[in-house]
Motif scaffolding. Structure first.
Motif, PDB file in Angstrom:
ATOM      1  N   LEU A  70     -12.532   0.534  -2.888  1.00 28.91           N
ATOM      2  CA  LEU A  70     -11.793   1.057  -4.040  1.00 28.91           C
ATOM      3  C   LEU A  70     -10.959   2.264  -3.645  1.00 28.91           C
ATOM      4  O   LEU A  70      -9.857   2.460  -4.174  1.00 28.91           O
ATOM      5  N   SER A  71     -11.465   3.077  -2.711  1.00 28.74           N
ATOM      6  CA  SER A  71     -10.695   4.252  -2.286  1.00 28.74           C
ATOM      7  C   SER A  71      -9.378   3.851  -1.628  1.00 28.74           C
ATOM      8  O   SER A  71      -8.384   4.578  -1.699  1.00 28.74           O
ATOM      9  N   ILE A  72      -9.344   2.680  -0.996  1.00 29.66           N
ATOM     10  CA  ILE A  72      -8.100   2.175  -0.396  1.00 29.66           C
ATOM     11  C   ILE A  72      -7.154   1.681  -1.484  1.00 29.66           C
ATOM     12  O   ILE A  72      -5.975   2.030  -1.509  1.00 29.66           O
ATOM     13  N   VAL A  73      -7.690   0.896  -2.420  1.00 32.62           N
ATOM     14  CA  VAL A  73      -6.853   0.306  -3.473  1.00 32.62           C
ATOM     15  C   VAL A  73      -6.319   1.375  -4.419  1.00 32.62           C
ATOM     16  O   VAL A  73      -5.161   1.314  -4.861  1.00 32.62           O
ATOM     17  N   SER A  74      -7.158   2.357  -4.749  1.00 29.40           N
ATOM     18  CA  SER A  74      -6.770   3.354  -5.750  1.00 29.40           C
ATOM     19  C   SER A  74      -5.699   4.325  -5.258  1.00 29.40           C
ATOM     20  O   SER A  74      -5.208   5.136  -6.038  1.00 29.40           O
ATOM     21  N   LYS A  75      -5.322   4.241  -4.002  1.00 22.20           N
ATOM     22  CA  LYS A  75      -4.226   5.069  -3.498  1.00 22.20           C
ATOM     23  C   LYS A  75      -2.884   4.627  -4.080  1.00 22.20           C
ATOM     24  O   LYS A  75      -1.912   5.377  -4.045  1.00 22.20           O
ATOM     25  N   PHE A  76      -2.864   3.428  -4.618  1.00 20.90           N
ATOM     26  CA  PHE A  76      -1.605   2.855  -5.111  1.00 20.90           C
ATOM     27  C   PHE A  76      -1.609   2.807  -6.627  1.00 20.90           C
ATOM     28  O   PHE A  76      -2.565   2.327  -7.243  1.00 20.90           O
ATOM     29  N   GLU A  77      -0.557   3.311  -7.234  1.00 24.66           N
ATOM     30  CA  GLU A  77      -0.408   3.263  -8.683  1.00 24.66           C
ATOM     31  C   GLU A  77      -0.345   1.811  -9.145  1.00 24.66           C
ATOM     32  O   GLU A  77       0.118   0.930  -8.420  1.00 24.66           O
ATOM     33  N   ILE A  78      -0.822   1.553 -10.368  1.00 22.88           N
ATOM     34  CA  ILE A  78      -0.833   0.191 -10.884  1.00 22.88           C
ATOM     35  C   ILE A  78       0.570  -0.169 -11.373  1.00 22.88           C
ATOM     36  O   ILE A  78       0.947   0.095 -12.518  1.00 22.88           O
ATOM     37  N   THR A  79       1.336  -0.764 -10.464  1.00 23.19           N
ATOM     38  CA  THR A  79       2.690  -1.227 -10.770  1.00 23.19           C
ATOM     39  C   THR A  79       2.887  -2.597 -10.124  1.00 23.19           C
ATOM     40  O   THR A  79       2.116  -3.013  -9.248  1.00 23.19           O
ATOM     41  N   ASP A  80       3.927  -3.304 -10.547  1.00 22.31           N
ATOM     42  CA  ASP A  80       4.212  -4.621  -9.974  1.00 22.31           C
ATOM     43  C   ASP A  80       4.437  -4.548  -8.467  1.00 22.31           C
ATOM     44  O   ASP A  80       3.982  -5.405  -7.714  1.00 22.31           O
ATOM     45  N   ASP A  81       5.149  -3.526  -8.031  1.00 24.96           N
ATOM     46  CA  ASP A  81       5.527  -3.435  -6.624  1.00 24.96           C
ATOM     47  C   ASP A  81       4.350  -3.130  -5.706  1.00 24.96           C
ATOM     48  O   ASP A  81       4.412  -3.412  -4.505  1.00 24.96           O
ATOM     49  N   ASN A  82       3.287  -2.552  -6.246  1.00 21.90           N
ATOM     50  CA  ASN A  82       2.210  -2.057  -5.392  1.00 21.90           C
ATOM     51  C   ASN A  82       1.105  -3.062  -5.111  1.00 21.90           C
ATOM     52  O   ASN A  82       0.247  -2.793  -4.258  1.00 21.90           O
ATOM     53  N   PHE A  83       1.077  -4.203  -5.804  1.00 20.47           N
ATOM     54  CA  PHE A  83      -0.032  -5.124  -5.526  1.00 20.47           C
ATOM     55  C   PHE A  83       0.002  -5.620  -4.088  1.00 20.47           C
ATOM     56  O   PHE A  83      -1.013  -5.594  -3.388  1.00 20.47           O
ATOM     57  N   GLU A  84       1.159  -6.112  -3.645  1.00 18.21           N
ATOM     58  CA  GLU A  84       1.256  -6.648  -2.286  1.00 18.21           C
ATOM     59  C   GLU A  84       0.907  -5.580  -1.249  1.00 18.21           C
ATOM     60  O   GLU A  84       0.264  -5.867  -0.233  1.00 18.21           O
ATOM     61  N   VAL A  85       1.301  -4.340  -1.517  1.00 17.14           N
ATOM     62  CA  VAL A  85       1.027  -3.255  -0.576  1.00 17.14           C
ATOM     63  C   VAL A  85      -0.473  -2.963  -0.523  1.00 17.14           C
ATOM     64  O   VAL A  85      -1.051  -2.795   0.556  1.00 17.14           O
ATOM     65  N   ALA A  86      -1.107  -2.908  -1.696  1.00 12.30           N
ATOM     66  CA  ALA A  86      -2.543  -2.622  -1.754  1.00 12.30           C
ATOM     67  C   ALA A  86      -3.347  -3.752  -1.107  1.00 12.30           C
ATOM     68  O   ALA A  86      -4.310  -3.494  -0.358  1.00 12.30           O
TER      69      ALA A  86
END
Length: 224
Positions: A168-184
């Motif tokens: 979760l600490s890795i995933v939560s670095k990214f804001e919940i937006t459309d663009d960030n899913f692939e990055v997370a």
């Protein structure tokens, strides 16, 4: 950053959520939901910035340190509200399943499908165990990533909900937006798809087998 400024940012987020909760879904157009989501993201960024600046300032100010418990509680409450608010928006805008008409007719512009009643299927909460990553990766891909009706922001929301601890600490670095899913998702794969860990684990299992002391079929089965 003063405590008052942080409290103001948190209260603005709470007020926006209260305004949203005071309206029924039928009152809001699709564009209104999107406007709420954009405003929510902006307010949440303000809260995170205010909190970060306050924590940095508190490191060198005894007066600010004394208020840390109150600040952390306020920030935690705002974080819960943010997740609940975003969940409300995603649920309200989720496409509805198309059901069969009584006479099994199809309309000209809607494709009707048969649906079976299946037991609920869900991934386990992934905490960061390298050996459990392949199973989590494949299940999450099947249930969420390949789901034709989930937007990227919805997939990222579910990814946060199905991870904890180090993952979760890795995933939560990214804001919940459309663009960030692939990055997370790429960040998780890069961290946990470690072939050396898998190879070392299998070697440890093979080399750590207990020797058979009694000749029997049961002992051979256990060894296999």
């Amino acid at each position: 950053m003063s405590l008052e400024a942080l409290i103001l940012a948190c209260d603005e987020l709470l007020d926006l959520h209260a305004s949203f909760k005071g309206k029924s879904a039928s009152e809001l157009k699709k564009s209104a939901f999107e406007a709420y989501r954009v405003e929510l993201q902006a307010l949440w960024l303000d809260v995170k910035k205010a909190y970060s600046e306050y924590i940095s300032a508190a490191a060198a100010d005894d007066v600010l340190i004394a208020s840390l418990p109150e600040v952390k509680a306020k920030y935690g409450n705002s974080s819960d509200t943010y997740i609940e608010f975003l969940s409300d928006i995603l649920e309200a805008t989720r496409p509805q399943e198309v059901s069969l008409k009584p006479n099994n007719e199809k309309s000209d512009n809607v494709e009707l499908k048969h649906y079976m009643h299946l037991p609920p299927c869900e991934t386990e909460i992934f905490s960061g165990n390298f050996l459990k990553w392949p199973a989590f990766r494949d299940m999450f891909t099947a249930l969420y990533i390949r789901h034709a009706r989930l937007s990227p922001v919805q997939k990222l929301f579910h990814l946060r909900a199905r991870t904890k601890d180090h993952a979760l600490s890795i995933v939560s670095k990214f804001e919940i937006t459309d663009d960030n899913f692939e990055v997370a998702w790429a960040a998780l794969k890069e961290h946990y798809e470690n072939k050396r860990v898998f190879v070392n684990n299998h070697l440890s299992i093979l080399l750590g087998q207990v020797c058979i002391t009694v000749e029997s079929a049961d002992a051979l089965v256990k060894l296999l």
